[in-house]
Design a protein around this motif. Structure first.
Motif, mmCIF file in Angstrom:
data_model
loop_
_atom_site.group_PDB
_atom_site.id
_atom_site.type_symbol
_atom_site.label_atom_id
_atom_site.label_comp_id
_atom_site.label_asym_id
_atom_site.label_seq_id
_atom_site.Cartn_x
_atom_site.Cartn_y
_atom_site.Cartn_z
ATOM 1 N N LEU A 94 9.326 -8.626 8.274
ATOM 2 C CA LEU A 94 9.848 -9.514 9.304
ATOM 3 C C LEU A 94 11.074 -8.931 9.994
ATOM 4 O O LEU A 94 11.360 -9.256 11.149
ATOM 5 C CB LEU A 94 10.178 -10.875 8.694
ATOM 6 C CG LEU A 94 8.984 -11.646 8.121
ATOM 7 C CD1 LEU A 94 9.450 -12.921 7.446
ATOM 8 C CD2 LEU A 94 7.966 -11.947 9.206
ATOM 9 N N VAL A 95 11.801 -8.063 9.310
ATOM 10 C CA VAL A 95 13.005 -7.464 9.889
ATOM 11 C C VAL A 95 12.672 -6.191 10.669
ATOM 12 O O VAL A 95 13.119 -6.008 11.805
ATOM 13 C CB VAL A 95 14.039 -7.147 8.788
ATOM 14 C CG1 VAL A 95 15.213 -6.360 9.355
ATOM 15 C CG2 VAL A 95 14.532 -8.435 8.134
ATOM 16 N N ALA A 96 11.868 -5.304 10.079
ATOM 17 C CA ALA A 96 11.625 -3.992 10.683
ATOM 18 C C ALA A 96 10.299 -3.893 11.429
ATOM 19 O O ALA A 96 10.122 -2.977 12.231
ATOM 20 C CB ALA A 96 11.672 -2.910 9.595
ATOM 21 N N ASP A 97 9.360 -4.793 11.141
ATOM 22 C CA ASP A 97 8.029 -4.768 11.764
ATOM 23 C C ASP A 97 7.430 -3.364 11.722
ATOM 24 O O ASP A 97 7.075 -2.782 12.745
ATOM 25 C CB ASP A 97 8.106 -5.268 13.210
ATOM 26 C CG ASP A 97 6.722 -5.470 13.828
ATOM 27 O OD1 ASP A 97 5.735 -5.579 13.070
ATOM 28 O OD2 ASP A 97 6.632 -5.481 15.071
ATOM 29 N N ILE A 133 -0.425 -6.891 -3.061
ATOM 30 C CA ILE A 133 0.540 -7.140 -1.985
ATOM 31 C C ILE A 133 -0.193 -7.549 -0.711
ATOM 32 O O ILE A 133 0.172 -8.522 -0.041
ATOM 33 C CB ILE A 133 1.395 -5.880 -1.727
ATOM 34 C CG1 ILE A 133 2.285 -5.576 -2.934
ATOM 35 C CG2 ILE A 133 2.245 -6.062 -0.465
ATOM 36 C CD1 ILE A 133 2.941 -4.210 -2.884
ATOM 37 N N ARG A 134 -1.239 -6.808 -0.392
ATOM 38 C CA ARG A 134 -2.002 -7.108 0.835
ATOM 39 C C ARG A 134 -2.596 -8.507 0.767
ATOM 40 O O ARG A 134 -2.543 -9.283 1.722
ATOM 41 C CB ARG A 134 -3.094 -6.051 1.010
ATOM 42 C CG ARG A 134 -3.835 -6.148 2.345
ATOM 43 C CD ARG A 134 -4.859 -5.046 2.498
ATOM 44 N NE ARG A 134 -4.246 -3.731 2.669
ATOM 45 C CZ ARG A 134 -4.234 -2.786 1.733
ATOM 46 N NH1 ARG A 134 -4.784 -3.009 0.552
ATOM 47 N NH2 ARG A 134 -3.674 -1.624 1.972
ATOM 48 N N ARG A 135 -3.160 -8.844 -0.387
ATOM 49 C CA ARG A 135 -3.806 -10.153 -0.547
ATOM 50 C C ARG A 135 -2.800 -11.293 -0.414
ATOM 51 O O ARG A 135 -3.088 -12.330 0.179
ATOM 52 C CB ARG A 135 -4.495 -10.206 -1.908
ATOM 53 C CG ARG A 135 -5.353 -11.443 -2.137
ATOM 54 C CD ARG A 135 -6.159 -11.328 -3.409
ATOM 55 N NE ARG A 135 -5.322 -11.215 -4.597
ATOM 56 C CZ ARG A 135 -5.194 -10.107 -5.318
ATOM 57 N NH1 ARG A 135 -5.835 -8.991 -4.966
ATOM 58 N NH2 ARG A 135 -4.421 -10.078 -6.393
ATOM 59 N N ARG A 136 -1.612 -11.085 -0.946
ATOM 60 C CA ARG A 136 -0.615 -12.145 -0.911
ATOM 61 C C ARG A 136 -0.004 -12.337 0.475
ATOM 62 O O ARG A 136 0.355 -13.451 0.853
ATOM 63 C CB ARG A 136 0.500 -11.847 -1.925
ATOM 64 C CG ARG A 136 0.104 -12.157 -3.369
ATOM 65 C CD ARG A 136 0.970 -11.368 -4.333
ATOM 66 N NE ARG A 136 0.762 -11.758 -5.717
ATOM 67 C CZ ARG A 136 -0.298 -11.394 -6.441
ATOM 68 N NH1 ARG A 136 -1.273 -10.666 -5.887
ATOM 69 N NH2 ARG A 136 -0.402 -11.766 -7.711
ATOM 70 N N LEU A 137 0.122 -11.255 1.240
ATOM 71 C CA LEU A 137 0.863 -11.344 2.506
ATOM 72 C C LEU A 137 -0.011 -11.625 3.722
ATOM 73 O O LEU A 137 0.489 -12.151 4.714
ATOM 74 C CB LEU A 137 1.661 -10.045 2.730
ATOM 75 C CG LEU A 137 2.838 -9.818 1.766
ATOM 76 C CD1 LEU A 137 3.559 -8.534 2.118
ATOM 77 C CD2 LEU A 137 3.802 -10.995 1.775
ATOM 78 N N ILE A 138 -1.277 -11.264 3.673
ATOM 79 C CA ILE A 138 -2.138 -11.544 4.826
ATOM 80 C C ILE A 138 -2.214 -13.054 5.045
ATOM 81 O O ILE A 138 -2.497 -13.828 4.134
ATOM 82 C CB ILE A 138 -3.552 -10.957 4.614
ATOM 83 C CG1 ILE A 138 -3.507 -9.431 4.733
ATOM 84 C CG2 ILE A 138 -4.539 -11.527 5.638
ATOM 85 C CD1 ILE A 138 -4.835 -8.748 4.480
ATOM 86 N N HIS A 171 2.118 -10.140 11.085
ATOM 87 C CA HIS A 171 1.329 -8.910 11.134
ATOM 88 C C HIS A 171 1.476 -8.168 9.819
ATOM 89 O O HIS A 171 2.593 -7.961 9.341
ATOM 90 C CB HIS A 171 1.784 -8.008 12.284
ATOM 91 C CG HIS A 171 1.096 -6.675 12.283
ATOM 92 N ND1 HIS A 171 -0.218 -6.524 12.677
ATOM 93 C CD2 HIS A 171 1.537 -5.449 11.919
ATOM 94 C CE1 HIS A 171 -0.563 -5.250 12.543
ATOM 95 N NE2 HIS A 171 0.495 -4.575 12.102
ATOM 96 N N MET A 172 0.358 -7.767 9.260
ATOM 97 C CA MET A 172 0.360 -7.012 8.018
ATOM 98 C C MET A 172 0.259 -5.521 8.333
ATOM 99 O O MET A 172 -0.728 -5.063 8.917
ATOM 100 C CB MET A 172 -0.840 -7.429 7.154
ATOM 101 C CG MET A 172 -0.880 -6.744 5.796
ATOM 102 S SD MET A 172 0.510 -7.275 4.760
ATOM 103 C CE MET A 172 0.582 -5.925 3.593
#
Length: 366
Positions: A299-302, A323-328, A333-334
């Motif tokens: 969210l900070v660096a995109d 990580i991917r599963r939790r954040l998508i 944007h992932m």
């Protein structure tokens, strides 16, 4: 006399531009050098002939077919000049002799057992200087000139090389830059090793041709991140950009105070203290914690890509998938999640390039 002096300065500048161009690209033809630098092709031919005679550049054995006869390619002679680089970790010190075009010419590895900590800060610094001497001796035995020392450390680093909050080493307010300058080996640069790792991956690893790039390291005792935007390391006003070990993981975190490191590092270290090989439950907790941290940095660096360097004893593939599963669906944007391509070499290449930037001008103008 003034006109002669101006001409000499132009020749020196053109030489430096050619050499700097060869440092940042693969082998090039003379025509490509002229096109990239804007220097007239006859001048490029003349200066490259001179640089070859001096042994500063070399012709590649490989030819590239062009129109008509084959075209000879040129590259910087990696043994023309080098820098000394050291990466300090909690359990080991890695060192390398790195050419000015970022080739690792030689590597050394020096384990640092935990009991070494009994020697305090002085013991670790003696090991760093011993590594630098070992590397310098290797280069001297091969007649490779070396100036400049670059050191990567796990801590917050100020511009003058002061290292603070290095919990992995038990360091705080250690003037490493000033200590190393007494060696009289030319410029000294001290860099956070997560920054050096990220920069190395941008130069020659999974982060190449991506922007922005986050290099994220995961160990049993904590995490760290380096952020590279438009080819530059984001350090922040106090050198603490990317210190993700300080991520707050819950409301309860606001009630705690940490002498060294932060809440996320403490949480991860507690999992490791219980078991070296995480159970399924503790592995899920670990992934949850890291995902919160990576979500914050996204969210900070995109970033376009996050290059993960996960300790070999941890399940790297499962952590990346988790990580991917939790954040998508939880962040806008992932980014791509990639495994490191360089591993232990990344911080050596990264800090090698950073110190080379300070050395090249003097080396090229000899």
């Amino acid at each position: 006399m003034a006109l002669h002096g101006n001409r000499d300065r132009v020749v020196t500048t053109n030489r430096s531009v050619i050499l700097d161009t060869l440092c940042h690209t693969d082998s090039l033809s003379r025509a490509q050098i002229a096109e990239l630098t804007g220097i007239p092709l006859p001048t490029v031919h003349r200066l490259c002939t001179q640089l070859r005679k001096e042994g500063i550049i070399q012709e590649s054995a490989k030819n590239r077919d062009g129109r008509g006869r084959p075209v000879r390619l040129l590259h910087l002679n990696p043994s023309f000049h080098a820098v000394l680089v050291v990466n300090v970790r909690g359990t080991a010190i890695d060192g390398a002799v790195v050419s000015l075009n970022d080739w690792i010419l030689h590597e050394e590895h020096m384990p640092q057992p935990p009991e070494d900590d009994k020697g305090g800060t002085g013991s670790r610094i003696r090991a760093i200087t011993a590594m630098a001497r070992l590397l310098d001796r290797w280069a001297a035995d091969r007649s490779i000139p070396c100036t400049g020392i670059g050191v990567a450390v796990p801590g917050i680093v100020q511009n003058d090389g002061m290292v603070t909050a290095a919990s992995e080493l038990g360091w705080n307010e250690v003037p490493l830059g000033d200590i190393l300058r007494t060696a009289d080996k030319g410029p000294v640069l001290v860099e956070n090793n997560a920054n050096a790792y990220a920069y190395g991956e941008v130069l020659a690893g999974a982060g190449k041709n991506h922007n922005p790039v986050v290099g994220y390291t995961i160990r049993h005792f904590g995490v760290g991140a380096g952020i590279v935007v438009d080819g530059c390391i984001l350090r922040g006003s106090h050198g603490m950009a990317g210190e993700m070990g300080y991520t707050l993981t819950s409301r309860e975190s606001l009630d705690n105070h940490y002498t060294y490191g932060g809440d996320l590092e403490w949480q991860i270290s507690q999992i490791s203290a219980v078991e070296d090989q995480p159970s399924k439950r503790s592995e899920e907790t670990l992934i949850d914690l890291i995902s919160l941290s990576i979500g914050d940095i996204c969210l900070v660096a995109d970033p376009e890509i996050i290059v993960l360097d996960i300790a070999p004893t941890l399940p790297g593939q499962r952590i990346r998938e988790g990580i991917r599963r939790r954040l998508i669906g939880r962040i806008p944007h992932m980014p791509d999640l990639a495994a490191t391509q360089l591993g232990r070499k990344a911080p050596l290449i990264g800090v090698g390039e950073l110190i080379s930037q300070q050395v090249r001008t003097a080396a090229f103008n000899v």
